[in-house]
Enzyme design. Sequence first.
Site, mmCIF file in Angstrom:
data_model
loop_
_atom_site.group_PDB
_atom_site.id
_atom_site.type_symbol
_atom_site.label_atom_id
_atom_site.label_comp_id
_atom_site.label_asym_id
_atom_site.label_seq_id
_atom_site.Cartn_x
_atom_site.Cartn_y
_atom_site.Cartn_z
ATOM 1 N N SER A 156 42.086 27.521 38.355
ATOM 2 C CA SER A 156 42.151 28.132 39.687
ATOM 3 C C SER A 156 41.096 29.236 39.808
ATOM 4 O O SER A 156 39.918 28.986 39.545
ATOM 5 C CB SER A 156 43.572 28.660 39.914
ATOM 6 O OG SER A 156 43.770 29.044 41.226
ATOM 7 N N ARG B 145 54.075 36.280 48.459
ATOM 8 C CA ARG B 145 54.362 35.434 47.308
ATOM 9 C C ARG B 145 55.023 34.118 47.726
ATOM 10 O O ARG B 145 54.722 33.056 47.179
ATOM 11 C CB ARG B 145 55.261 36.187 46.325
ATOM 12 C CG ARG B 145 55.607 35.418 45.081
ATOM 13 C CD ARG B 145 54.370 34.981 44.337
ATOM 14 N NE ARG B 145 54.672 34.278 43.102
ATOM 15 C CZ ARG B 145 53.777 33.690 42.341
ATOM 16 N NH1 ARG B 145 52.501 33.720 42.685
ATOM 17 N NH2 ARG B 145 54.129 33.088 41.240
ATOM 18 N N ASP C 246 47.195 18.332 43.889
ATOM 19 C CA ASP C 246 46.832 19.722 44.161
ATOM 20 C C ASP C 246 46.121 19.782 45.520
ATOM 21 O O ASP C 246 44.972 19.379 45.637
ATOM 22 C CB ASP C 246 45.914 20.232 43.042
ATOM 23 C CG ASP C 246 45.521 21.690 43.223
ATOM 24 O OD1 ASP C 246 45.855 22.286 44.261
ATOM 25 O OD2 ASP C 246 44.875 22.237 42.303
ATOM 26 N N HIS D 147 49.190 22.327 42.579
ATOM 27 C CA HIS D 147 48.251 23.250 41.938
ATOM 28 C C HIS D 147 48.796 23.807 40.623
ATOM 29 O O HIS D 147 48.057 24.011 39.668
ATOM 30 C CB HIS D 147 47.948 24.390 42.914
ATOM 31 C CG HIS D 147 46.893 25.331 42.441
ATOM 32 N ND1 HIS D 147 45.628 24.907 42.073
ATOM 33 C CD2 HIS D 147 46.899 26.676 42.264
ATOM 34 C CE1 HIS D 147 44.909 25.962 41.697
ATOM 35 N NE2 HIS D 147 45.654 27.033 41.792
ATOM 36 N N ASP D 148 50.104 24.058 40.581
ATOM 37 C CA ASP D 148 50.723 24.624 39.380
ATOM 38 C C ASP D 148 50.577 23.743 38.144
ATOM 39 O O ASP D 148 50.840 24.199 37.033
ATOM 40 C CB ASP D 148 52.218 24.878 39.623
ATOM 41 C CG ASP D 148 52.468 26.310 40.075
ATOM 42 O OD1 ASP D 148 51.504 27.100 40.096
ATOM 43 O OD2 ASP D 148 53.624 26.634 40.397
#
Lengths: 389, 194
Positions: free
Chosen positions: A149, A219, A316, A349-350
């Site tokens: 990232s 968040r 992602d 994405h994680d």
Amino acid sequence: MTALGQVTPQLMHFSDALPLKSGAVLPAYALMVETYGTLNADKSNAVLVCHALNASHHVAGRHADGVEGWWDNLVGPGKPLDTEKFFVIGVNNLGSCFGSSGPTHLNPDNGCVWGADFPVVTVEDWVEAQARLVHRLGIQQLAAVIGGSLGGMQALAWSLQYPQRLRHCVAVATAPSLSAQNIAFNEVARRAIVTDPDFHGGHYIAHGTVPKRGLRVARMLGHITYLSDDAMEARFGRSLRAEALAYSTQDIEFQIEGYLRHQSDKFSEYFDANTYLLITRALDYFDPAAAYGGSLTQAFAQASAVRFVIISFTTDWRFAPERSREIVKALVDNRIRVSYAEIEAPHGHDAFLLDDARYHAVMRATFDQMAEELTHPPAPAKPNEGAHV
Amino acid sequence: MSERKDLQIIASLVPAGSRVLDLGCGNGELLAWLQQHKGCSGYGIELADHNVHACVQRGVDVIQLNLDEGLALFDDRSFDVVLQLDTLQHLRNTENMLRETARVGRIGVISFPNFAHWPNRLRVLAGRMPVTKALPYQWYDTPNIRVGTLADFEVLARKCGLQVTDSFGLQGGDAVRFWPNLLASVAVFKFEQV
């Protein structure tokens, strides 16, 4: 092979002023650093790990308080990035809130907390600070710089700023720049923080407050974008917190709401609001092609001696495979050595933080090959030799 | 690769020092050999995860890509040689891939199972689809979705404006230049774009 066990970070002070891309100058600064493994005699086995938005120098092992490093599944003895073969460096970036100089620290000029006055830092500034750290450790050339990232952006920036000082660049789930949609997500997060009444123009520490509400919303939004629709559906679906609907507009009805609130509550307890603003801005600003009339190919021309591994994940959507392919195309255009893996993983994405078997197999192969090079440096190819055909 | 005589024959078609793109490079065996022994450079393209790992492990640069999506990643004439070995028959868009191969490379080398090999002909005459070493699958589970012959390929090559500079068959690790369409299980073509 033993686990890394307890690891201890160290604070390293730098007294040479650091000129920043913005034109501002950071007169002196400190970096929180953690290392694993042993630097070999010719100092050729060092790997720098760059972190993303909310991570830190604590890459692997456990701290005294039991907290595990954020990439512990990848880094350690016998793991894909094997600390029995490599000397691994984790560093907290400037402007962050885990020990390196940042907005929660005192401004040496006036003795007040920096707060909103901490200078805006960029990916390029971080690389500059990391390069000084690497120099301090006596390392002429890193075996690799690796990151996911925003960390991947730093790895790419290394290959552009200091191409002679790394042999490999491993950039995972990253992009050559943020898209308008990505900048938009960041802006929503920043507005949530800035408009929190407890923000006080960024000087909340002086006011004895913390803009937790803004941090929580920021968040929550970020978290949604790090997961795939399918992953969220599989984990939460429409399952309810209670047995039946309460027909309330403000209470938690669905499990996903409870999850996001819980995660964001935790985040707002430890993360600094100004750091969130600074780091999302660093993401926004990263655009190495800009200095070359928008040509990423021209930007990478100077990285010709670096070998690249680029990895993306099919689900992602925040840093989509298409963006990684842009990087690959720029490298191929320059005839630069690159391998590219597009991992079919459901997590979004994680995924770059998880220990997906296919992903880690590529990582292991990458570092195994690098370790092989350490012991048997590749001889230059000799045309025709041994060609019996 | 020394035991793979067929790969040796293919490798002999690649000039020393060439920049090579190997479409469907498998575990990277041929590219590694070309790099080590003929001073070649370049990339392999693979879709299968285990092959991508194998390439990375042996230090062959590999790009994970579905060839049916084309070669947009590569500029015109950016390679001296484009290899497409035992790959063509798996692709949906055969003609497009052939044109793409010719676009990005100065020289193209293609191999595929020759459906006109005599045991195949006998099998079809007997009323059944062939199951052989070169075509080891049943008709209902074969990944070889395009079956063709040496003679068929010549027609397609002409249609695509490719100049075939060499063609032969492979059988049991040997080149077959006499009646290859009948006597060889694998067809090999080397072409340059006119």
